[in-house]
Design a protein around this motif. Structure first.
Motif, mmCIF file in Angstrom:
data_model
loop_
_atom_site.group_PDB
_atom_site.id
_atom_site.type_symbol
_atom_site.label_atom_id
_atom_site.label_comp_id
_atom_site.label_asym_id
_atom_site.label_seq_id
_atom_site.Cartn_x
_atom_site.Cartn_y
_atom_site.Cartn_z
ATOM 1 N N VAL A 218 -2.615 2.391 2.287
ATOM 2 C CA VAL A 218 -2.116 2.046 0.948
ATOM 3 C C VAL A 218 -0.945 1.072 1.056
ATOM 4 C CG1 VAL A 218 -1.009 2.955 -1.126
ATOM 5 C CG2 VAL A 218 -2.922 4.189 -0.084
ATOM 6 N N PHE A 219 -0.042 1.301 2.016
ATOM 7 C CA PHE A 219 1.110 0.410 2.198
ATOM 8 C C PHE A 219 0.653 -1.001 2.554
ATOM 9 C CE2 PHE A 219 4.117 -1.675 5.040
ATOM 10 C CZ PHE A 219 5.286 -1.640 4.286
ATOM 11 N N TYR A 220 -0.272 -1.108 3.531
ATOM 12 C CA TYR A 220 -0.758 -2.431 3.935
ATOM 13 C C TYR A 220 -1.467 -3.131 2.768
ATOM 14 C CZ TYR A 220 0.170 -1.059 8.770
ATOM 15 O OH TYR A 220 0.768 -0.663 9.937
ATOM 16 N N LEU A 221 -2.234 -2.376 1.998
ATOM 17 C CA LEU A 221 -2.964 -2.982 0.880
ATOM 18 C C LEU A 221 -2.007 -3.481 -0.193
ATOM 19 C CD1 LEU A 221 -5.695 -3.600 -0.416
ATOM 20 C CD2 LEU A 221 -5.676 -1.301 -1.412
ATOM 21 N N LEU A 222 -1.014 -2.669 -0.544
ATOM 22 C CA LEU A 222 -0.037 -3.092 -1.547
ATOM 23 C C LEU A 222 0.761 -4.302 -1.068
ATOM 24 C CD1 LEU A 222 1.341 0.324 -2.875
ATOM 25 C CD2 LEU A 222 -0.181 -1.283 -4.054
ATOM 26 N N ASN A 223 1.154 -4.274 0.202
ATOM 27 C CA ASN A 223 1.917 -5.399 0.738
ATOM 28 C C ASN A 223 1.089 -6.681 0.713
ATOM 29 O OD1 ASN A 223 4.356 -6.401 2.205
ATOM 30 N ND2 ASN A 223 2.844 -6.803 3.800
ATOM 31 N N PHE A 224 -0.200 -6.566 1.000
ATOM 32 C CA PHE A 224 -1.081 -7.742 0.974
ATOM 33 C C PHE A 224 -1.215 -8.288 -0.435
ATOM 34 C CE2 PHE A 224 -5.402 -9.447 0.385
ATOM 35 C CZ PHE A 224 -5.358 -10.519 1.260
ATOM 36 N N VAL A 225 -1.423 -7.403 -1.403
ATOM 37 C CA VAL A 225 -1.594 -7.849 -2.782
ATOM 38 C C VAL A 225 -0.308 -8.500 -3.296
ATOM 39 C CG1 VAL A 225 -1.985 -7.075 -5.155
ATOM 40 C CG2 VAL A 225 -3.371 -6.133 -3.284
ATOM 41 N N ILE A 226 0.832 -7.889 -3.018
ATOM 42 C CA ILE A 226 2.109 -8.439 -3.484
ATOM 43 C C ILE A 226 2.390 -9.799 -2.847
ATOM 44 C CG2 ILE A 226 4.618 -8.102 -3.435
ATOM 45 C CD1 ILE A 226 4.126 -5.137 -3.785
ATOM 46 N N SER A 227 2.102 -9.918 -1.541
ATOM 47 C CA SER A 227 2.350 -11.193 -0.861
ATOM 48 C C SER A 227 1.426 -12.288 -1.354
ATOM 49 C CB SER A 227 2.197 -11.017 0.654
ATOM 50 O OG SER A 227 0.868 -10.611 0.974
ATOM 51 N N PHE A 230 3.096 -12.891 -4.999
ATOM 52 C CA PHE A 230 4.461 -13.426 -4.824
ATOM 53 C C PHE A 230 4.685 -13.680 -3.333
ATOM 54 C CE2 PHE A 230 4.483 -10.354 -8.337
ATOM 55 C CZ PHE A 230 4.805 -11.197 -9.397
ATOM 56 N N PRO A 231 4.393 -14.890 -2.859
ATOM 57 C CA PRO A 231 4.471 -15.170 -1.422
ATOM 58 C C PRO A 231 5.822 -14.857 -0.795
ATOM 59 C CG PRO A 231 3.372 -16.951 -2.571
ATOM 60 C CD PRO A 231 3.934 -16.047 -3.628
ATOM 61 N N ALA A 232 6.885 -15.005 -1.555
ATOM 62 C CA ALA A 232 8.220 -14.782 -0.984
ATOM 63 C C ALA A 232 8.618 -13.318 -0.981
ATOM 64 C CB ALA A 232 9.258 -15.590 -1.753
ATOM 65 N N ALA A 233 7.818 -12.468 -1.619
ATOM 66 C CA ALA A 233 8.179 -11.055 -1.732
ATOM 67 C C ALA A 233 7.164 -10.193 -0.990
ATOM 68 C CB ALA A 233 8.225 -10.632 -3.210
ATOM 69 N N ASN A 234 7.659 -9.346 -0.117
ATOM 70 C CA ASN A 234 6.818 -8.346 0.528
ATOM 71 C C ASN A 234 7.702 -7.222 1.042
ATOM 72 O OD1 ASN A 234 7.508 -8.927 3.478
ATOM 73 N ND2 ASN A 234 6.778 -10.937 2.791
ATOM 74 N N PHE A 235 7.078 -6.114 1.391
ATOM 75 C CA PHE A 235 7.827 -4.935 1.798
ATOM 76 C C PHE A 235 8.608 -5.138 3.094
ATOM 77 C CE2 PHE A 235 4.561 -2.286 -0.666
ATOM 78 C CZ PHE A 235 5.349 -2.337 -1.800
#
Length: 311
Positions: A218-227, A230-235
């Motif tokens: 879930v963490f990897y999936l959310l981080n991928f979607v957010i990046s 918003f390319p400059a924003a990730n976990f």
């Protein structure tokens, strides 16, 4: 449930009664073989309907029952189960070394290809990843292992790993030998801890690994979607009390992968105790490869992140 390669096959998950190795004729999940008309253990009683015959009717010296073979009530030989050689730890070791040998061949091909022709190397990486994913799913759902498909999976997995390793080596030199060494050391340490029963597989451990793996996904999936949005924003840019979050995530992933090795070792021991067929060694080698590749990638990323943060 942890490694689906093992949990989908009952020879890895079920134990024989009282945890002892199986008796001849025992089938996991099916109980002890019972002969028709008998209890759990057959008794040797001649069939009373069988009439004795003489081997040579005209021979005056022949015994009354000469040439007669008593029918003890067993089913015909054609209906008897075919005996197969049970799997051993040596079988698992040999098949594992062979599978990883094929993986290294694929890795070497893509490593040198990526170094000389990056475009072709990246194509091999994505192509190998797609084919390995398909073969991995096929091998996971097959009822009987296919050595050709498992070795094919190892080769294409090697194509993917070789290109990824070359990419990480270009970005941060020296991380590949560190990741390989850390993977080998971790595997040996977990094997010693398992053999000495310092760490044992249990339903609690399996739940912890399963929940942890689901949380990581879930963490990897959310981080991928957010990046992607918003390319400059990730976990990975987040800090916890001044501590980078990516270090925490990578360390948790490595711990989960190491604990998965304990469950894999236990599944393999159950297969040996259950006297599973010798071909089960291929499934064990495939399952170990899935966990070890995951562990290697986590070490590779951790060392690369450390190297990039130092620059």
């Amino acid at each position: 449930m942890t490694n689906p390669v093992f949990t989908r096959n009952k020879v890895f998950t079920q134990r024989t009664p009282a945890g002892y190795p199986a008796m001849p004729g025992y089938q996991v999940g099916g109980g002890t073989q019972t002969l028709p008309g008998q209890g759990q253990y057959a008794t040797y009683q001649p069939n009373p309907t069988t009439q004795p015959t003489q081997a040579y009717p005209n021979d005056p010296f022949a015994a009354p029952n000469a040439g007669q073979q008593a029918d003890y009530g067993f089913p015909p030989a054609s209906n008897a189960p075919t005996a197969t050689r049970p799997v051993t730890l040596d079988d698992v070791l040999i098949k594992t070394l062979l599978t990883f040998g094929v993986l290294l061949v694929g890795g070497a091909v893509s490593w040198f290809t990526t170094a000389t022709n990056p475009g072709l190397g990246y194509a091999m990486m994505f192509g190998g990843m797609i084919v390995a994913l398909i073969l991995g799913l096929v091998n996971s759902f097959k009822r009987r292992p296919s050595p050709a498909l498992i070795l094919g999976y190892a080769f294409f997995e090697g194509l993917m790993l070789g290109s990824i390793s070359q990419l990480y080596s270009t970005l941060a030199g020296g991380v590949v030998p560190k990741a390989i060494g850390a993977t080998i050391v971790t595997t040996l340490v977990m094997l010693v801890l398992f053999k000495t029963k310092t760490i044992r597989n249990s339903p609690t451990l399996m739940r912890v690994v399963f929940i942890g793996m689901g949380s990581l996904f879930v963490f990897y999936l959310l981080n991928f979607v957010i990046s992607m949005i918003f390319p400059a924003a990730n976990f990975y840019n987040v800090t916890l009390f001044g501590f980078p979050l990516w270090v925490v995530v990578s360390l948790v992933a490595i711990v989960l992968a190491a604990l998965s090795l304990v469950t894999d070792f236990d599944f393999i021991m159950r297969a040996v105790e259950n006297r599973a067929p010798a071909e089960t060694a291929w499934t064990a080698a495939f399952g170990l490869m899935v966990t070890l590749v995951w562990l290697y990638l986590e070490f590779l990323r951790l060392f690369a992140l450390f190297a990039s943060s130092d620059n």
